[in-house]
Design a protein around this motif. Structure first.
Motif, PDB file in Angstrom:
ATOM      1  N   GLY A 113     -28.823  92.215  34.445  1.00 33.13           N
ATOM      2  CA  GLY A 113     -29.574  91.094  34.988  1.00 33.13           C
ATOM      3  C   GLY A 113     -30.987  91.012  34.444  1.00 33.13           C
ATOM      4  O   GLY A 113     -31.470  89.935  34.075  1.00 33.13           O
ATOM      5  N   TRP A 114     -31.671  92.171  34.347  1.00 33.58           N
ATOM      6  CA  TRP A 114     -33.022  92.160  33.788  1.00 33.58           C
ATOM      7  C   TRP A 114     -33.002  91.788  32.314  1.00 33.58           C
ATOM      8  O   TRP A 114     -33.944  91.164  31.809  1.00 33.58           O
ATOM      9  N   LEU A 115     -31.953  92.160  31.606  1.00 32.85           N
ATOM     10  CA  LEU A 115     -31.837  91.772  30.205  1.00 32.85           C
ATOM     11  C   LEU A 115     -31.694  90.258  30.064  1.00 32.85           C
ATOM     12  O   LEU A 115     -32.301  89.640  29.175  1.00 32.85           O
ATOM     13  N   GLY A 131     -39.527  95.056  37.935  1.00 30.85           N
ATOM     14  CA  GLY A 131     -38.200  95.523  37.548  1.00 30.85           C
ATOM     15  C   GLY A 131     -38.231  96.770  36.691  1.00 30.85           C
ATOM     16  O   GLY A 131     -37.339  97.620  36.781  1.00 30.85           O
ATOM     17  N   PHE A 132     -39.255  96.912  35.859  1.00 31.96           N
ATOM     18  CA  PHE A 132     -39.380  98.130  35.044  1.00 31.96           C
ATOM     19  C   PHE A 132     -39.531  99.356  35.943  1.00 31.96           C
ATOM     20  O   PHE A 132     -38.831 100.370  35.758  1.00 31.96           O
ATOM     21  N   PHE A 133     -40.419  99.280  36.924  1.00 29.40           N
ATOM     22  CA  PHE A 133     -40.592 100.413  37.833  1.00 29.40           C
ATOM     23  C   PHE A 133     -39.341 100.625  38.692  1.00 29.40           C
ATOM     24  O   PHE A 133     -39.009 101.758  39.049  1.00 29.40           O
ATOM     25  N   ALA A 134     -38.642  99.546  39.017  1.00 33.48           N
ATOM     26  CA  ALA A 134     -37.418  99.679  39.801  1.00 33.48           C
ATOM     27  C   ALA A 134     -36.341 100.423  39.018  1.00 33.48           C
ATOM     28  O   ALA A 134     -35.642 101.290  39.566  1.00 33.48           O
ATOM     29  N   GLY A 140     -38.518  92.097  42.767  1.00 33.31           N
ATOM     30  CA  GLY A 140     -38.586  91.519  41.427  1.00 33.31           C
ATOM     31  C   GLY A 140     -37.595  90.389  41.225  1.00 33.31           C
ATOM     32  O   GLY A 140     -37.917  89.365  40.597  1.00 33.31           O
ATOM     33  N   GLY A 141     -36.388  90.541  41.757  1.00 26.43           N
ATOM     34  CA  GLY A 141     -35.398  89.469  41.649  1.00 26.43           C
ATOM     35  C   GLY A 141     -35.827  88.212  42.381  1.00 26.43           C
ATOM     36  O   GLY A 141     -35.641  87.087  41.883  1.00 26.43           O
ATOM     37  N   MET A 142     -36.425  88.364  43.555  1.00 28.28           N
ATOM     38  CA  MET A 142     -36.905  87.197  44.292  1.00 28.28           C
ATOM     39  C   MET A 142     -38.062  86.517  43.568  1.00 28.28           C
ATOM     40  O   MET A 142     -38.194  85.285  43.598  1.00 28.28           O
ATOM     41  N   SER A 143     -38.900  87.278  42.888  1.00 30.52           N
ATOM     42  CA  SER A 143     -39.976  86.682  42.101  1.00 30.52           C
ATOM     43  C   SER A 143     -39.422  85.844  40.955  1.00 30.52           C
ATOM     44  O   SER A 143     -39.901  84.724  40.699  1.00 30.52           O
ATOM     45  N   ASP A 144     -38.394  86.329  40.297  1.00 26.24           N
ATOM     46  CA  ASP A 144     -37.778  85.557  39.215  1.00 26.24           C
ATOM     47  C   ASP A 144     -37.066  84.317  39.748  1.00 26.24           C
ATOM     48  O   ASP A 144     -37.111  83.249  39.126  1.00 26.24           O
TER      49      ASP A 144
END
Length: 261
Positions: free
Chosen positions: A17-19, A94-97, A131-135
């Motif tokens: 997902g982050w990718l 997301g990186f820290f997650a 992070g997902g909610m921010s995106d």
């Protein structure tokens, strides 16, 4: 084993997902519209106008593309700035997650004890969710901006009605994968953390205390030291003289009961 497989699945899904989200920031055709393309002459002229987060572009029917990069930050449209900021914040979180979840997974041998690893993994799941909610907020803001113009009854002259491009849908799919990965992480450690908190609360609420003896033990009820002489003991209704006589008596012949046995 089941916990380990769920955590690995969550790691793969959330990383994918982050990718997806990272790729959308570099992709073109966030919004696109077409002008022309209707018949009436031998040469059909078509023009495509499309934009991304960094430039506005124009492509004609001869496949020639001309782009105009956005100027400095304070001259860019406000919604583009907001989308950029939200996406960058989401990727940073997301990186820290990802790091926290990698350390807290059961299949990795770093991070300390199992209880500490579970807490780190739960923190990583929370960061994935944030992070997902921010995106998601970034993509929803961009969609709202495009939809307001696309579905408006009247627009000013020269304003184009754009449609959503593939990067927006790819980013939403990536956000969905991120949230699914966060849920998989949280499921594997939520019960463990909750059970640990219950044990601590139960231990704090109920503390065992030995009842006061009040100077009386299990033996003091039957054998009390004499107040007059410390070497003599008082039994239950028998004097020390009677006890000494009984100890000196030796049977000369067995009783009837002993003979029968």
């Amino acid at each position: 084993m089941r916990k380990r497989l769920i955590q690995i699945s969550g790691f793969l899904i959330s990383s994918l997902g982050w990718l997806f989200v990272l790729c959308t920031m570099a992709m073109d055709y966030w919004r696109i519209t077409k002008i022309g393309g209707q018949g009436g002459s031998f040469i059909i002229k078509v023009a495509w106008y499309w934009s991304n987060l960094w430039s506005d572009c124009y492509t004609d029917s001869a496949a020639v593309t001309n782009c105009r990069d956005y100027p400095v930050l304070w001259n860019v449209a406000y919604y583009v700035q907001a989308v950029r900021g939200l996406l960058m914040c989401g990727l940073t979180i997301g990186f820290f997650a990802v790091v926290c979840c990698f350390v807290g997974m059961e299949c990795t041998y770093i991070g300390g004890s199992d209880k500490t690893k579970d807490k780190v993994l739960f923190a990583g799941a929370v960061l994935h969710f944030v992070g997902g909610m921010s995106d998601i907020a970034a993509y929803c803001l961009y969609i709202n901006r495009i939809a307001r113009t696309a579905f408006a009854r009247r627009v000013a002259s020269g304003v184009l009605r754009y449609e959503l491009g593939p990067p927006v849908f790819l980013g939403l799919a990536g956000c969905f994968f991120i949230l699914v990965g966060a849920v998989l992480y949280a499921v594997t450690v939520y019960k463990v953390i909750r059970r640990g908190s219950r044990v601590v609360q139960a231990g704090d609420a109920h503390t065992y205390m030995a009842p006061p003896s009040r100077g009386r033990t299990i033996y003091s009820g039957y054998y009390k030291p004499s107040k007059l002489n410390g070497s003599n003991y008082m039994g239950s209704g028998r004097s020390s003289a009677q006890l000494s006589k009984l100890s000196q008596a030796t049977p000369t012949k067995p009783s009837d009961r002993d003979a029968f046995v």
